[in-house]
Design an enzyme around this catalytic site. Sequence first.
Site, PDB file in Angstrom:
ATOM      1  N   ASP A  50      39.393  31.221  37.109  1.00 40.08           N
ATOM      2  CA  ASP A  50      39.601  31.723  35.747  1.00 40.08           C
ATOM      3  C   ASP A  50      38.252  31.944  35.079  1.00 40.08           C
ATOM      4  OD1 ASP A  50      40.961  32.524  33.518  1.00 40.08           O
ATOM      5  OD2 ASP A  50      41.482  30.498  32.850  1.00 40.08           O
ATOM      6  N   ARG A  64      35.784  36.219  30.274  1.00 43.03           N
ATOM      7  CA  ARG A  64      34.846  35.541  29.358  1.00 43.03           C
ATOM      8  C   ARG A  64      33.411  35.664  29.838  1.00 43.03           C
ATOM      9  NH1 ARG A  64      38.451  30.354  29.083  1.00 43.03           N
ATOM     10  NH2 ARG A  64      39.598  31.676  30.546  1.00 43.03           N
ATOM     11  N   SER A  82      48.312  36.963  39.840  1.00 42.91           N
ATOM     12  CA  SER A  82      49.631  36.373  39.614  1.00 42.91           C
ATOM     13  C   SER A  82      50.645  37.447  39.219  1.00 42.91           C
ATOM     14  CB  SER A  82      49.551  35.317  38.503  1.00 42.91           C
ATOM     15  OG  SER A  82      49.298  35.954  37.263  1.00 42.91           O
ATOM     16  N   ASN A  91      49.867  38.302  35.758  1.00 47.03           N
ATOM     17  CA  ASN A  91      48.758  39.267  35.626  1.00 47.03           C
ATOM     18  C   ASN A  91      49.327  40.675  35.735  1.00 47.03           C
ATOM     19  OD1 ASN A  91      46.404  37.365  37.683  1.00 47.03           O
ATOM     20  ND2 ASN A  91      46.732  37.278  35.493  1.00 47.03           N
ATOM     21  N   ARG A 121      40.284  24.033  38.715  1.00 42.17           N
ATOM     22  CA  ARG A 121      40.463  25.140  37.776  1.00 42.17           C
ATOM     23  C   ARG A 121      39.153  25.370  37.054  1.00 42.17           C
ATOM     24  NH1 ARG A 121      45.315  27.539  34.418  1.00 42.17           N
ATOM     25  NH2 ARG A 121      44.110  29.175  33.440  1.00 42.17           N
ATOM     26  N   ARG A 165      45.646  23.958  32.288  1.00 40.75           N
ATOM     27  CA  ARG A 165      46.986  24.495  32.590  1.00 40.75           C
ATOM     28  C   ARG A 165      47.135  24.706  34.084  1.00 40.75           C
ATOM     29  NH1 ARG A 165      46.021  27.839  28.110  1.00 40.75           N
ATOM     30  NH2 ARG A 165      45.020  29.465  29.349  1.00 40.75           N
TER      31      ARG A 165
HETATM   32  C1  FPP Z   1      40.825  35.330  35.845  1.00 37.44           C
HETATM   33  O1  FPP Z   1      39.908  35.948  35.028  1.00 37.44           O
HETATM   34  C2  FPP Z   1      40.897  35.867  37.165  1.00 37.44           C
HETATM   35  C3  FPP Z   1      41.828  36.729  37.674  1.00 37.44           C
HETATM   36  C4  FPP Z   1      42.645  37.676  36.926  1.00 37.44           C
HETATM   37  C5  FPP Z   1      42.109  36.709  39.088  1.00 37.44           C
HETATM   38  C6  FPP Z   1      40.964  36.402  40.002  1.00 37.44           C
HETATM   39  C7  FPP Z   1      40.320  37.614  40.480  1.00 37.44           C
HETATM   40  C8  FPP Z   1      39.095  37.619  41.048  1.00 37.44           C
HETATM   41  C9  FPP Z   1      38.287  36.426  41.274  1.00 37.44           C
HETATM   42  C10 FPP Z   1      38.495  38.901  41.425  1.00 37.44           C
HETATM   43  C11 FPP Z   1      38.716  39.410  42.771  1.00 37.44           C
HETATM   44  C12 FPP Z   1      39.242  38.528  43.819  1.00 37.44           C
HETATM   45  C13 FPP Z   1      39.318  38.906  45.092  1.00 37.44           C
HETATM   46  C14 FPP Z   1      39.904  38.028  46.121  1.00 37.44           C
HETATM   47  C15 FPP Z   1      38.813  40.196  45.519  1.00 37.44           C
HETATM   48  P1  FPP Z   1      40.423  36.389  33.605  1.00 37.44           P
HETATM   49  O2  FPP Z   1      40.387  37.880  33.563  1.00 37.44           O
HETATM   50  O3  FPP Z   1      41.755  35.780  33.307  1.00 37.44           O
HETATM   51  O4  FPP Z   1      39.308  35.758  32.692  1.00 37.44           O
HETATM   52  P2  FPP Z   1      39.454  35.376  31.151  1.00 37.44           P
HETATM   53  O5  FPP Z   1      40.515  34.317  31.038  1.00 37.44           O
HETATM   54  O6  FPP Z   1      38.081  34.870  30.804  1.00 37.44           O
HETATM   55  O7  FPP Z   1      39.812  36.649  30.430  1.00 37.44           O
END
Ligand code: FPP
Length: 277
Positions: free
Chosen positions: A37, A41, A82, A85, A206, A212
């Site tokens: 996560d 940010r 997810s 997502n 996490r 969470r």
């Molecule tokens: C959370 O960041 C991360 C994701 C949406 C999923 C994880 C994706 C990656 C690590 C990128 C690519 C992975 C692979 C395997 C190619 P967020 O956007 O929720 O961050 P935030 O909460 O700070 O907005």
Amino acid sequence: MLPSGTLRIHELTSEERAVYATLKPECLPEHVAIIMDGNGRWAGRRSLKRFIGHQQGARSVQLVMETASRIGFPWLTLYAFSIENDLRRPKAEINFLMRLLKSFLESNVQRMMDNNVRIRYIGRTHELPAEVQEKMRWAEETTARNTGTTLTLALKYGGRSELVDAFRSLAAEMKLKHISPERITEEDIHRHLYTAHMPDPDLLIRTSGEMRLSNYLLWQIAYTEIFVTERLWPDFRGIHLLEAIADFQLRERRYGGLSESVGEVEENPERIRIAAG
Ligand code: FPP
């Protein structure tokens, strides 16, 4: 648990080696699951677009996978995309994540071969775009005979939908074999999960500080130790995986039992009455 893959400790950075030297090799976790996560940010703090955060996040996946393989670590399971997502993010971001996944696989399969890493997936992956599924299959088949770390990406994954899928296939099996509901065991449910072939996670990490579970591996984490770090995923490296494992080794896992330090349990009914009164 002793490491199952070939150890390549000499390939760790000197900082990683220093942390690794503090670990008890016989008590390494077998399976670490990570909720990655903080990509958005990370980008926001640098006034960059969210996409750049995801790109840097993919680089962290590569580096953490390499460290895991160097210490002969058997199971690493990463929450990459997810169901939520997919439902709640703008189409442009989802499309970018799909392209990023494809290019991650294209550019990392050779690295997986070099590191003896096998890639697998959990989730409703049949709902992902066809060209992404094709690339996923190619990477899985190419790395299938590797015997070191199994890197599992949770894609189009949700813990509750995994349980729904498990119950559906268990119900079908019960109908076919005329099994009555009283005979269902935990083992039956386990057999129908996406993760039936792997041990439950010992440690869940996490990043970015949220407390969470976000619908991740809900059945499997019943007795998992949880480690939350403020570090954002694009800043997470192999050394941070090793630090989380060091913290894990300080924990006492009781699985609902008593601490070893409790000693003999008092069985004097007098004392129990006094305590109750
Ligand atoms: C959370 O960041 C991360 C994701 C949406 C999923 C994880 C994706 C990656 C690590 C990128 C690519 C992975 C692979 C395997 C190619 P967020 O956007 O929720 O961050 P935030 O909460 O700070 O907005």
